[in-house]
Write an enzyme that holds these catalytic residues in place. Structure first.
Site, PDB file in Angstrom:
ATOM      1  N   GLU A 100       0.802  -1.153   0.203  1.00  0.00           N
ATOM      2  CA  GLU A 100      -0.159  -0.119   0.017  1.00  0.00           C
ATOM      3  C   GLU A 100       0.869   1.353   0.265  1.00  0.00           C
ATOM      4  O   GLU A 100       2.063   1.176   0.329  1.00  0.00           O
ATOM      5  CB  GLU A 100      -0.785   0.083   1.205  1.00  0.00           C
ATOM      6  CG  GLU A 100      -0.460  -0.112   2.458  1.00  0.00           C
ATOM      7  CD  GLU A 100      -1.383  -0.325   3.555  1.00  0.00           C
ATOM      8  OE1 GLU A 100      -1.823  -1.449   3.802  1.00  0.00           O
ATOM      9  OE2 GLU A 100      -1.456   0.577   4.642  1.00  0.00           O
ATOM     10  N   CYS A 341      -0.151   2.072   9.065  1.00  0.00           N
ATOM     11  CA  CYS A 341       0.787   1.322   8.279  1.00  0.00           C
ATOM     12  C   CYS A 341       0.409   0.040   8.279  1.00  0.00           C
ATOM     13  O   CYS A 341       0.135  -0.730   9.182  1.00  0.00           O
ATOM     14  CB  CYS A 341       2.221   1.528   8.737  1.00  0.00           C
ATOM     15  SG  CYS A 341       3.185   2.627   8.583  1.00  0.00           S
TER      16      CYS A 341
END
Ligand code: SAH
Length: 353
Positions: A100, A341
């Site tokens: 990502e 994250c």
């Protein structure tokens, strides 16, 4: 011809430096200026196919196709925050792994937060990226393509890069250095090194190696505690290095580069957010050319850590400032789109399996 590990197979052309491309063209009896043309197509105009390189002959395009491939990331999902327009991208890599990246829009420009590894092996207790360990390093091309693909998708210039997504940049040293060289190159996107921040949990040997390169990049150390015992509770790396060794590496970075260092401090309720810890922090970093970035921890479901209250965060900040330490509270960007994250990747993999 350039020696390649995968001789006989097509090579990753995005990873080639200008010099390597020149050698390649010389090797096939072509003029070296071709290298600059192709490099610009790849890194400035960001094309995904050789046939888009309109100043290269059809024959040459075919030859390039035989010898190389152009790295590509497939967009699996884009989540857009209703709160602040932050966009989170889930990309699939050629080997099927997913990573990502995040696009954040600030008044001073667009910033992309990139992943540097698939997963992570550092084991920080509050972090979702490390829950399943390290899968592999990202190549410099894959990291570049995170930036290029986001820029192409949003159609706006990217002016800042933060290496704060999944992974530990100092655990993927050579590829990260290659990425920084390329992204700041005037023949590519030409993003100033001063607009690049690299965040590390504190791999000292590589932080010093990085300092010796004398790049103008901002170094951010994930400190998260002022006492070694507290840090050990949060981060396994603290069993390898003491806080004072970490700070010594940061001072070394400042000496070599003249760049002010950032300390990241994620505040976890009842663990590292008391004024005693703030006091210790002041005594450790007073007089250093630095900045403290306070991040209320973003709780992940696999751990029971809680976010510090707004009042404790404000008090912590006030204490630092009263003692002459520059501190900011990181704005929570995209908190409605699994901002922490590795959270999006993790939930995606769980849904798939
Ligand atoms: N491996 C690098 C980059 C990681 S992510 C590093 O350790 O610095 C960037 C920052 O976010 C780090 O400071 C990391 O400790 C912090 N972080 C990770 N997960 C978090 C969470 N759930 N809440 C708050 N901060 C987090």
């Amino acid at each position: 011809m350039i020696e390649r590990e995968d001789a006989g197979l097509a090579s990753d052309i995005v990873a080639y430096s200008m010099e390597e491309l020149k050698k390649y063209f010389e090797g096939i009896g072509q003029k070296p200026f071709r290298a600059k043309q192709v490099y610009e197509w790849l890194h400035k105009k960001n094309v995904d196919a050789f046939e888009e390189m309109t100043n290269i002959s059809a024959d040459m395009q075919k030859q390039l196709e035989r010898d190389f491939f152009i790295e590509q990331l497939t967009i699996v999902k884009v989540l857009t925050s209703k709160i602040d327009g932050t966009q989170k991208f889930l990309f699939r890599l050629r080997d099927g792994n997913v990573i990502e990246s995040v696009l954040m829009r600030y008044k001073h420009g667009n910033s992309v937060c990139i992943s540097t590894q698939v997963g992570c092996r550092m084991g920080c207790r509050f972090c979702a990226s490390t829950l399943d360990g390290l899968e592999r390093n990202l190549t410099s091309s894959e990291m570049l393509k995170e930036i290029y693909t986001v820029q192409k998708y949003c159609g706006e210039r990217i002016s800042n890069i933060v290496l704060m997504g999944s992974g530990e940049p100092m655990d993927n040293f050579d590829n990260v250095v290659a990425l920084i060289n390329k992204i700041s190159d005037e023949n590519g996107l030409h993003i100033s090194q001063r607009n690049i921040t690299i965040s590390t949990c504190g791999l000292i040997d590589n932080m010093k190696r990085f300092a010796d390169l004398g790049m103008q990049v901002t170094l951010a150390l994930s400190l998260h505690a002022a006492e070694d015992d507290t840090r050990k509770e949060l981060m396994p790396i603290a069993r390898r290095y003491t806080i004072s060794q970490e700070l010594e590496a940061c001072r070394y970075y400042f000496e070599k580069t003249g760049r002010r260092v950032t300390f990241e401090y994620s505040l976890v309720a009842g663990v590292n957010d008391n004024i005693g810890e703030a006091k210790k922090l002041v005594s450790l970093i007073r007089g250093m050319n630095c900045h403290v970035n306070l991040i209320p921890v973003n709780p992940i479901k696999e751990r029971d850590y809680q976010k510090s209250s707004a009042a404790s965060v404000a008090e912590f900040k006030k204490y630092l400032e009263k003692n002459g330490i520059n501190a900011t509270i990181r704005r929570e960007m995209g908190s409605d789109i699994q901002g922490a994250c590795g959270q999006l990747r993790k939930s995606f993999i769980e849904d798939e399996t």
